[in-house]
Each structure stands twice: as structure tokens, then as C-alpha cells.
Design a protein around this motif. Structure first.
Motif, PDB file in Angstrom:
ATOM      1  N   ILE A  66       0.839  -1.207   0.000  1.00  0.00           N
ATOM      2  CA  ILE A  66       0.000   0.000   0.000  1.00  0.00           C
ATOM      3  C   ILE A  66       0.874   1.257   0.000  1.00  0.00           C
ATOM      4  CG2 ILE A  66      -1.618   1.333   1.441  1.00  0.00           C
ATOM      5  CD1 ILE A  66      -2.811  -1.454   2.250  1.00  0.00           C
ATOM      6  N   THR A  67       1.969   1.216   0.750  1.00  0.00           N
ATOM      7  CA  THR A  67       2.877   2.366   0.785  1.00  0.00           C
ATOM      8  C   THR A  67       3.430   2.645  -0.613  1.00  0.00           C
ATOM      9  OG1 THR A  67       3.486   1.867   3.057  1.00  0.00           O
ATOM     10  CG2 THR A  67       5.002   3.263   1.818  1.00  0.00           C
ATOM     11  N   MET A  68       3.875   1.581  -1.296  1.00  0.00           N
ATOM     12  CA  MET A  68       4.440   1.791  -2.632  1.00  0.00           C
ATOM     13  C   MET A  68       3.374   2.256  -3.623  1.00  0.00           C
ATOM     14  SD  MET A  68       7.403  -1.104  -2.937  1.00  0.00           S
ATOM     15  CE  MET A  68       6.521  -2.446  -2.192  1.00  0.00           C
ATOM     16  N   LYS A  69       2.164   1.678  -3.524  1.00  0.00           N
ATOM     17  CA  LYS A  69       1.071   2.130  -4.402  1.00  0.00           C
ATOM     18  C   LYS A  69       0.775   3.606  -4.172  1.00  0.00           C
ATOM     19  CE  LYS A  69      -1.202  -1.878  -6.070  1.00  0.00           C
ATOM     20  NZ  LYS A  69      -1.861  -3.072  -5.483  1.00  0.00           N
ATOM     21  N   ALA A  70       0.748   3.998  -2.914  1.00  0.00           N
ATOM     22  CA  ALA A  70       0.452   5.398  -2.579  1.00  0.00           C
ATOM     23  C   ALA A  70       1.518   6.331  -3.143  1.00  0.00           C
ATOM     24  CB  ALA A  70       0.346   5.561  -1.068  1.00  0.00           C
ATOM     25  N   MET A  71       2.735   5.818  -3.284  1.00  0.00           N
ATOM     26  CA  MET A  71       3.836   6.626  -3.816  1.00  0.00           C
ATOM     27  C   MET A  71       3.885   6.570  -5.340  1.00  0.00           C
ATOM     28  SD  MET A  71       6.769   5.563  -1.115  1.00  0.00           S
ATOM     29  CE  MET A  71       6.819   6.201   0.551  1.00  0.00           C
TER      30      MET A  71
END
Ligand SMILES: *Cc1c(COP(=O)(O)O)cnc(C)c1O
Length: 369
Positions: A66-71
Motif C-alpha cells: 500500500i505504501t508503494m502504491k500510494a507513492m
């Protein structure tokens, strides 16, 4: 004597009343999703982790993804990941649609070797994911420098590093975000799956929070396409109780590690973890190394003495079938490959007694006699 690798029952016994009460409260209030417990955990864990924001999620792997998707990390992007880690670190990158680029680790710290990162950087590189393996924060200063120089994002996988410090700071301080797992056996463990993202970046907070809850903040107002990766309220209320003990537990882990080190340091057959003055490992694991030809025999010897040990990890990530498409050879990452043959994790948890630690040490010493 029988010594488990992790003894979750002992920990439960030590806080049983509070845990039972909080679970009963959840049942009586039928508070299962969201609510007070989550609001409390979000605040309490952000405070613990010394970050402005915390987003509780369903598990540590989702936290990374989720962190990478958000970035905005996805197809066509590359993310640099250590070849010595739990598979989840790489898996999360792959599930974002990005390409995993493995990097070898340092033979002393077992963490990503900052000197080897630079040659891997190209125009597709979007992020570096240092993993704070075994409870020790990776050597972040050169990683931060590289990231700044090449405008890369840094996502810290702190799944094994609750309570660890490097230059007096905790995970989340160094990167754009850090992620935690609360898998039951971790330094802070739920009674099921749970995880969290911590960050000082308001935008990362807002976007990860939305993604984890169907792309919304308020009910039915779905602003982006998200998913369901909520931490449930039972887990949050259990973690709220356990968080209060985390520092005490980590302190005990450190004193057990010190005992192992003091008692084993004169044994030429055993390579011990090394503490660096600038870091305070949270000792999620106490990992020793012995000759490849002796490792499995030592493990069997300890098992016969009733001592459980585990290998973290027996197959380096580049050697996994799941990553066979990258066509790596074993010696592409020699340190990761070689340590996978030589490492052994000894039992370490707050409830382990001094007597048990001495028993483990005696069993190791007797093997090499
Ligand atoms: C445990 C762990 C994870 C994943 O956590 P889950 O909560 O099991 O999804 C990710 N990375 C590392 C290094 C871990 O040890």
C-alpha cells in the motif's frame, strides 16, 4: 529442558487478565471494525514510533504494498531490495507491478550493503527498500545520501525492528515511510495478522489511509480505487495492551542477546552478531554463523537437547523459485547465498529465563567439544 523458539503462551499468561478483558469488551460492544481501539492504536503507535502519522493495516506485507502504491510505484519501475530477507519484502514490490532488483547484504550486519546499491541505480529505479533485518536498522546514512542524489524514495521494512534505533532515531525517520508487521511472533505481535505504516509525510498518510479502506475516508465517498486492508478492532485492542510492554520486552531481548554474546564470545567456532555503537538492535532474532558443514548438525544436536532453532532464511530471495524468472545464479549475491548456508537463529524472547539461555549456550559449547 524444552525450549521453544518462540513461546507466545508465556507472554499471554503474563498479561492474561488485561487481554481477556479487552477481548470481552470488544465482544460486548460488538466493536469489530474501526472504532475507539483503532483510533487509540493509530495515535499510540505513531507516538511509540516517533512519527507524525500511523496507518493501521491488515498485515505487514500489505503495509509495504500500500505504501508503494500510494507513492505511485508500479509497472516500469524498479525497486532495490536486499537478497537476504523474508519473501514479503520482494513480494510487495512484485504485487505493485514493479520490478524487484536484488542487492547483496553486508556480511556483518546482514543488512543491505549500501556500497552495492549505486551500480544498480538507473533511470527506472524508483525506490530503495532497506529491510531492518533481525531487529537491526540498516546503515541508513549512505542510503539516504544515495536517495537524495538520485531522487529515490526510501521505504523502510521495519517488520523486525520494533524498538530499534540507529543514531538514536527510529524507523520512519530515515525513509519516506516505514512499515511494521504485527505477526504473532514479531517483537510486537497481534493474535492474528496485523501491520502498520508510519510516516512523517502527510500525503503518504492520507493516500495510504484511503487505499487501505476502499479508497475512502468518509463512508461511501470513494475518492480513489482502494482495497480492504483494515486492521480489525480485536487486534488493535490487543496491540493497545501489548504496546505498553514493548519497551520492557525489547530491553529484555537486549539483555538476553548480551548474555549469549558474553557466554559465547570465546568460542572460535561461532560467529556472533556484532553491535555497532550507533545502533541499538531490537534483537528480534539472535543469529549466529557456523561452518556450512556443521550448521545442520548443530541444529540437530540442539534439537536433541530440546532446543528449537530456525534458519532465517534457508533460501536467499534470488534463489527462490518465485524469482527464477530473474535468472540469477547463486553467487550473484555471494554474501546472501553463503549466509543462508551458515546462519542459525537461537531462541530469544522476553520470557526466556537466564537459566534457559545458559542451557542453550552449554548445548552449543558441548557440540564443539
Ligand atoms: C514478517 C515480515 C514481513 C511481513 O509481515 P506479515 O505481517 O507477515 O505480512 C515483511 N518483511 C519482513 C522482513 C518480515 O519479517
Amino acid at each position: 529442558m524444552n525450549i521453544k523458539f518462540v513461546d507466545l503462551k508465556r507472554q499471554y499468561q503474563s498479561i492474561k487478565k488485561q487481554i481477556d478483558d479487552t477481548i470481552l469488551d470488544c465482544l460486548n460492544n460488538t466493536a469489530f471494525i474501526g472504532g475507539e481501539a483503532l483510533v487509540h492504536f493509530e495515535k499510540a503507535f505513531a507516538e511509540y514510533a516517533e512519527c507524525t502519522y500511523c496507518v493501521p493495516v491488515a498485515n505487514g506485507t500489505d503495509a509495504l504494498e500500500i505504501t508503494m502504491k500510494a507513492m505511485g510505484i508500479g509497472t516500469g519501475d524498479e525497486v532495490i531490495v536486499p537478497a537476504n530477507s523474508f519473501v514479503a519484502s520482494a513480494e510487495a514490490v512484485s504485487n505493485c507491478g514493479a520490478q524487484v532488483v536484488f542487492c547483496d547484504v553486508n556480511p556483518i550486519s546482514y543488512n543491505i550493503d549500501a556500497n552495492l546499491i549505486k551500480p544498480l541505480i538507473n533511470t527506472k529505479t524508483k525506490a530503495i527498500m532497506p529491510v531492518h533485518l533481525y531487529g537491526k536498522i540498516a546503515n541508513m546514512q549512505p542510503i539516504q545520501q544515495l536517495a537524495k542524489q538520485h531522487q529515490l524514495l526510501v521505504i523502510e521494512d521495519a517488520s523486525q525492528a520494533h524498538g530499534a534505533r540507529y543514531h538514536a532515531k527510529m524507523s520512519g525517520y530515515f525513509g519516506d515511510a516505514a512499515t511494521y508487521s504485527f505477526y504473532p511472533g514479531k517483537n510486537l505481535g497481534a493474535y492474528g495478522d496485523a501491520g502498520a505504516i508510519v510516516t512523517n509525510n502527510e500525503q503518504v498518510y492520507n493516500t495510504t489511509k484511503r487505499i487501505a479502506n476502499h479508497g475512502r475516508i468518509a463512508k461511501y465517498n470513494h475518492e480513489i480505487i482502494g482495497r480492504n486492508s483494515r486492521m480489525d478492532a480485536l487486534q488493535a485492542s490487543i496491540l493497545n495492551i501489548k504496546l505498553k510492554y514493548l519497551d520492557t520486552w525489547v530491553k529484555r531481548r537486549r539483555s538476553i542477546a548480551k548474555m549469549y554474546t558474553d557466554l559465547l564470545q570465546n568460542n572460535p567456532n561461532v560467529q556472533l552478531p556484532k553491535d555497532n555503537p550507533v545502533d541499538e538492535s531490537a534483537y528480534h532474532l539472535y543469529v549466529i554463523q557456523v561452518e556450512e558443514s556443521q550448521r545442520d548438525a548443530l541444529q540437530t544436536h540442539l534439537k536433541q537437547k530440546g532446543i528449537a532453532t530456525i534458519i532465517h532464511y534457508p533460501i536467499a530471495l534470488h534463489q527462490l523459485k518465485a524469482y527464477a524468472h530473474l535468472q540469477h545464479k547463486a553467487m550473484d549475491f555471494p554474501v546472501s547465498y553463503q549466509s543462508s548456508k551458515q546462519i542459525l537463529s537461537l531462541p530469544i524472547y522476553a520470557e526466556l529465563t537466564d537459566e534457559e539461555v545458559r542451557y542453550v549456550v552449554e548445548a552449543i559449547v558441548s557440540f564443539f567439544k
